[in-house]
Write a protein that holds these residues in place. Structure first.
Motif, PDB file in Angstrom:
ATOM      1  N   THR A  95       0.915  -1.230   0.387  1.00 49.12           N
ATOM      2  CA  THR A  95       0.141  -0.026   0.304  1.00 49.12           C
ATOM      3  C   THR A  95       0.978   1.486   0.394  1.00 49.12           C
ATOM      4  O   THR A  95       1.905   1.537   0.076  1.00 49.12           O
ATOM      5  CB  THR A  95      -1.087   0.058   1.224  1.00 49.12           C
ATOM      6  OG1 THR A  95      -1.968   1.239   1.148  1.00 49.12           O
ATOM      7  CG2 THR A  95      -0.411   0.068   2.596  1.00 49.12           C
ATOM      8  N   VAL A  96       0.377   2.377  -0.524  1.00 51.30           N
ATOM      9  CA  VAL A  96       1.088   3.723  -0.557  1.00 51.30           C
ATOM     10  C   VAL A  96       0.200   4.565  -0.237  1.00 51.30           C
ATOM     11  O   VAL A  96      -1.099   4.438   0.410  1.00 51.30           O
ATOM     12  CB  VAL A  96       1.157   4.219  -2.303  1.00 51.30           C
ATOM     13  CG1 VAL A  96       1.608   5.161  -2.384  1.00 51.30           C
ATOM     14  CG2 VAL A  96       1.344   2.813  -3.191  1.00 51.30           C
ATOM     15  N   ALA A  97       0.584   5.643   0.334  1.00 51.56           N
ATOM     16  CA  ALA A  97       0.416   6.436   1.724  1.00 51.56           C
ATOM     17  C   ALA A  97       1.079   7.728   1.488  1.00 51.56           C
ATOM     18  O   ALA A  97       2.228   7.888   1.006  1.00 51.56           O
ATOM     19  CB  ALA A  97      -0.130   6.303   3.026  1.00 51.56           C
ATOM     20  N   ASN A  98       0.448   9.280   1.935  1.00 52.22           N
ATOM     21  CA  ASN A  98       1.144  10.659   2.275  1.00 52.22           C
ATOM     22  C   ASN A  98       2.124  10.499   2.774  1.00 52.22           C
ATOM     23  O   ASN A  98       2.409  11.234   4.174  1.00 52.22           O
ATOM     24  CB  ASN A  98       0.192  11.500   2.623  1.00 52.22           C
ATOM     25  CG  ASN A  98      -0.882  11.719   0.926  1.00 52.22           C
ATOM     26  OD1 ASN A  98      -0.035  12.448  -0.020  1.00 52.22           O
ATOM     27  ND2 ASN A  98      -2.100  11.234   1.403  1.00 52.22           N
ATOM     28  N   GLY A  99       3.660   9.999   2.754  1.00 53.75           N
ATOM     29  CA  GLY A  99       4.502   9.195   3.429  1.00 53.75           C
ATOM     30  C   GLY A  99       4.738   8.318   4.341  1.00 53.75           C
ATOM     31  O   GLY A  99       3.502   7.226   5.198  1.00 53.75           O
TER      32      GLY A  99
END
Ligand code: PLP
Length: 401
Positions: A95-99
């Motif tokens: 998963t990818v997130a804002n930082g």
């Protein structure tokens, strides 16, 4: 009338941010202060990464994406884990997130029940205990002192575990200490964890590439494959590619945990900005030479700071093994008096004194282990040289106890 929820009562704003703000305020008044508070690479983001964001936006990559991140970025992250860490993950395990910070926030929000404990080897990254508290958990902060290289040992881990332990956090190379774990040390921790199947492990590997003295990085996932279904491997592009402001972090872990984190993400920020994801894709898939260049610069600055601090009586610093901080012991300064007659009672007083001497540093109390102060070494050699000269003059000006 109160604006603030109870859950926020025990949560502190970031100490390193606060130090930086204080330094900025002094500068605005014309005071000459070197800000060594915040830790971010001082290099520009490599041009091919910046261009990739422009091109993506111009080509219409301007819509929401999947909450977990675009399939192409997740494929590149899977490839990075394979190539650099020897780890195999499928796209629904990424998963990818804002930082990296939001990754950790999502993981805690998705998993913590009220009163659940998170073991944070201390000194810790300032945001860990505050996030844990904000999300209803209880930080457990076993001291990992300088004489064990600021590393968690199996004995200290065992003593910190309770039936309420939900998470163990590891951070390597560590902020603020720079500590790195060898595979055998991770396996010794893994042997303890194997006896406690209720514990999840969060390995924050954001400083993976900033590693000194020819060390090779071993991911927790590679050292302890038997714990794969309990491990969340956290990383991001911020530190490796000089991309702190782009806000892209990512993680790999068991599909049910990743799915729960994606639910949090979908009901909060929806997804990370599409052009930023394109930039992260270019960072991971593009030329990697910037990593070696940045690493060499950080090692040179580490050496400069270690040599400089060694000339200051009363301060201690073992060479950090990675990351871009120096966590400097200042026990011998506690109890000394300044020329103005103020006694340095703790490391907060030491950093306040250093601020009046023209250097902004963060007190060890912010990282849970005193008496220390942290300086960021992510600035030019010239600035670091001047900062060390100022610290040296300030220490020399103290009255004996
Ligand atoms: C240990 C650690 N984890 C995570 C972060 C934040 O990473 P990001 O900028 O990707 O949110 C930092 C930044 O200082 C850090 O020191």
């Amino acid at each position: 009338m109160t604006y603030v929820a109870d859950r926020l009562a025990a949560v502190k704003p970031s100490a390193s941010m606060a130090v930086s703000m204080a330094a900025k305020a002094l500068r605005a008044q014309g005071v000459d202060v070197i800000d060594l508070g915040l830790g971010e690479p001082d290099f520009p983001t490599p041009p091919h990464i910046v261009e990739a964001a422009f091109k993506a936006a111009a080509a219409g990559e301007t819509l929401y994406t999947a909450s977990a991140g675009t399939p192409t970025l997740r494929a590149a992250i899977a490839e990075k884990f394979k190539r650099e860490n020897g780890l195999d993950y499928l796209q629904d395990e990424i998963t990818v997130a804002n930082g990296a910070k939001q990754i950790i926030f999502n993981a805690l929000l998705a998993t913590l029940n009220p009163g659940d404990e998170a073991i944070l080897p201390t000194p810790y990254f300032v945001s860990y205990p505050e996030m844990v508290k904000l999300l209803g958990g209880v930080p457990v902060t076993p001291a990992c002192p300088a004489d064990t290289g600021f590393r968690l040992t199996p004995e200290v881990l065992q003593a910190a575990i309770t039936p309420r332990t939900k998470w163990l956090f590891l951070n390597m190379p560590g902020n603020p200490s720079g500590a790195v774990y060898a595979a055998t040390e991770l396996q010794a921790l893994g042997a303890v964890l194997a006896q406690h199947p209720h514990i999840l492990i969060l390995s924050d590997e954001i400083y993976e590439h900033i590693l000194f003295d020819g060390r090779t990085f071993v991911s927790f996932g590679a050292a302890c494959p038997d714990l794969r279904d309990r491990s969340l491997i956290v990383n991001g592009v911020a530190k490796a590619y000089a991309m702190t402001g782009w806000r892209i972090g990512y993680a790999a872990g068991p599909a049910p945990l990743i799915k729960a984190m994606n639910t949090v993400q979908s009901q909060s920020v929806t997804s990370v900005a599409a052009p930023m994801q394109a930039a992260a894709l270019a960072a991971l898939n593009g030329p990697q030479d910037c990593i070696a260049q940045f690493r060499a610069a950080f090692e040179r600055r580490r050496d400069l700071v270690v040599a400089g601090i060694a000339t200051i009586p009363g301060l201690t610093l073992a060479p950090p093994e990675g990351a871009f901080y120096a966590y400097i012991g200042c026990a011998a300064l506690i109890g000394k008096r300044t020329a103005k007659g103020e006694t340095l009672t703790d490391d907060t007083a030491v950093t306040q004194y250093l601020l009046t001497s023209g250097v902004a540093a963060v007190p060890g109390t912010a990282y849970g282990l005193s008496p220390f102060f942290r300086i960021s070494t992510a600035t030019s050699d010239a600035v670091l040289t001047e900062a060390i000269a100022r610290i040296k003059a300030a220490v020399a000006a103290l009255e004996p106890k």
